[in-house]
Design an enzyme around this catalytic site. Sequence first.
Site, PDB file in Angstrom:
ATOM      1  N   CYS A   1       0.814  -1.220   0.000  1.00  0.00           N
ATOM      2  CA  CYS A   1       0.000   0.000   0.000  1.00  0.00           C
ATOM      3  C   CYS A   1       0.848   1.271   0.000  1.00  0.00           C
ATOM      4  O   CYS A   1       0.324   2.354  -0.247  1.00  0.00           O
ATOM      5  CB  CYS A   1      -0.935  -0.012   1.201  1.00  0.00           C
ATOM      6  SG  CYS A   1      -2.025  -1.436   1.176  1.00  0.00           S
TER       7      CYS A   1
ATOM      8  N   HIS B   1      -3.644   7.001   2.348  1.00  0.00           N
ATOM      9  CA  HIS B   1      -3.966   5.663   1.851  1.00  0.00           C
ATOM     10  C   HIS B   1      -5.327   5.260   2.421  1.00  0.00           C
ATOM     11  O   HIS B   1      -5.613   5.488   3.596  1.00  0.00           O
ATOM     12  CB  HIS B   1      -2.891   4.673   2.304  1.00  0.00           C
ATOM     13  CG  HIS B   1      -3.255   3.254   2.017  1.00  0.00           C
ATOM     14  ND1 HIS B   1      -3.650   2.834   0.775  1.00  0.00           N
ATOM     15  CD2 HIS B   1      -3.319   2.166   2.832  1.00  0.00           C
ATOM     16  CE1 HIS B   1      -3.933   1.546   0.822  1.00  0.00           C
ATOM     17  NE2 HIS B   1      -3.746   1.115   2.052  1.00  0.00           N
TER      18      HIS B   1
ATOM     19  N   ASN C   1     -10.134  -0.598  -0.473  1.00  0.00           N
ATOM     20  CA  ASN C   1      -8.671  -0.460  -0.445  1.00  0.00           C
ATOM     21  C   ASN C   1      -8.116  -1.019  -1.762  1.00  0.00           C
ATOM     22  O   ASN C   1      -8.101  -2.232  -1.968  1.00  0.00           O
ATOM     23  CB  ASN C   1      -8.130  -1.240   0.759  1.00  0.00           C
ATOM     24  CG  ASN C   1      -6.620  -1.131   0.898  1.00  0.00           C
ATOM     25  OD1 ASN C   1      -5.939  -0.641   0.011  1.00  0.00           O
ATOM     26  ND2 ASN C   1      -6.101  -1.601   2.026  1.00  0.00           N
TER      27      ASN C   1
END
Length: 336
Positions: free
Chosen positions: A119, A259, A289
Amino acid sequence: MPDSPRTTAAITSVGTYLPPDRLTNADLEKMVDTNDEWIRSRTGISERRILRDPDKATAFMATEAARQCLDKAGVAPDQVDCILVATVTPDMLFPATACLVQDALGATKAWGYDISAACSGFLFALTTGAKLVESGMHQRVLVIGADTMSRIVDYTDRATCVIFGDGAGAVLLEAATDGTGLLDAVHHVDGTGAGSLRQPGGGSMRPATHETVDARLHYLKQDGRAVFKRAVVGMAEAAAEIMERNDLAPDDIRYLVPHQANLRIIEATARRMGLGADKVMVNIEHYGNTTAATLPLCLGDWEGQLRAGDNLVLAAFGGGFTWGATWLKWAYDGSE
Ligand code: UT7
């Protein structure tokens, strides 16, 4: 003699790609023992996009985002010097997705490679690309964050399948001398966290066999609680560190670009930075996500509202563990 102005790498265009198919919380209720209330209250997610076409994968989405990015900038593919693709879901273990994107775009003069930092991948790739521009080595670098998480998510595991989605975002980096661009970055890794978030099968440690597939080792595994505890501290501390060492007060910051792993982690980061909700980019509700794609997808969604000189702090935390934050002064006025 006056100092010559510092050369920085500025983002001069953004492109995004989201597959059209949606997977809603109601859809997931029919697949695993979960419910809309749990998913929304624990994560902030209502739906995600899924790349259903089995003949398309990460390189396709990355290419679409890159093409849009270049078209908006009026830059031809053969003017691109380097392509960096942040991803943990490459089309194949090798060749690099960057090579597939280079070919599909027709970026005949570009070299490139993939960056694997989960990520935090886009954040790390952005720094790498910026250094290629700042050093004078290159004029135009494409930095792409793209992940097809649906291909490595176990849709029988309710603890992970509700979280992830697919998507891609691309930015073009070009030299600037007007004080805009990437101004500072902090990056960290801590490999003691490697066991908490990983795809155990398919690599050289456990090559794909009938046994690894039967044991579902080709799917993503996450110890959500362990990752949450580290992410909530890591992202907030990195963002605070960037502010402190650059004397940035909350009033100086136009947006936090976080994020999108969990709304609670985003809110904790914003609190630590002293920012209200109006200064935080949040689109997790619609995309979930998307791993390396979350930051450029945010930049794409908010581009129209950004003005030259706006201070942005980008922050991420992910598998590895990997984490960091970047201070970026936006370079152009977006059009609504
Ligand atoms: O982006 C890369 C980095 N990743 C992250 O930053 C993710 C960090 N972690 C998280 O965001 C959260 O830990 C999750 C969203 C993954 C999970 O939320 P949580 O509040 O930490 O839940 P939990 O794992 O502590 O589970 C709480 C309960 C458990 O039941 P018991 O043991 O209390 O009876 C789980 O079995 O919730 C249960 N549960 C679910 N219930 C309904 C877990 N998943 C689900 C689900 N639906 N989908």
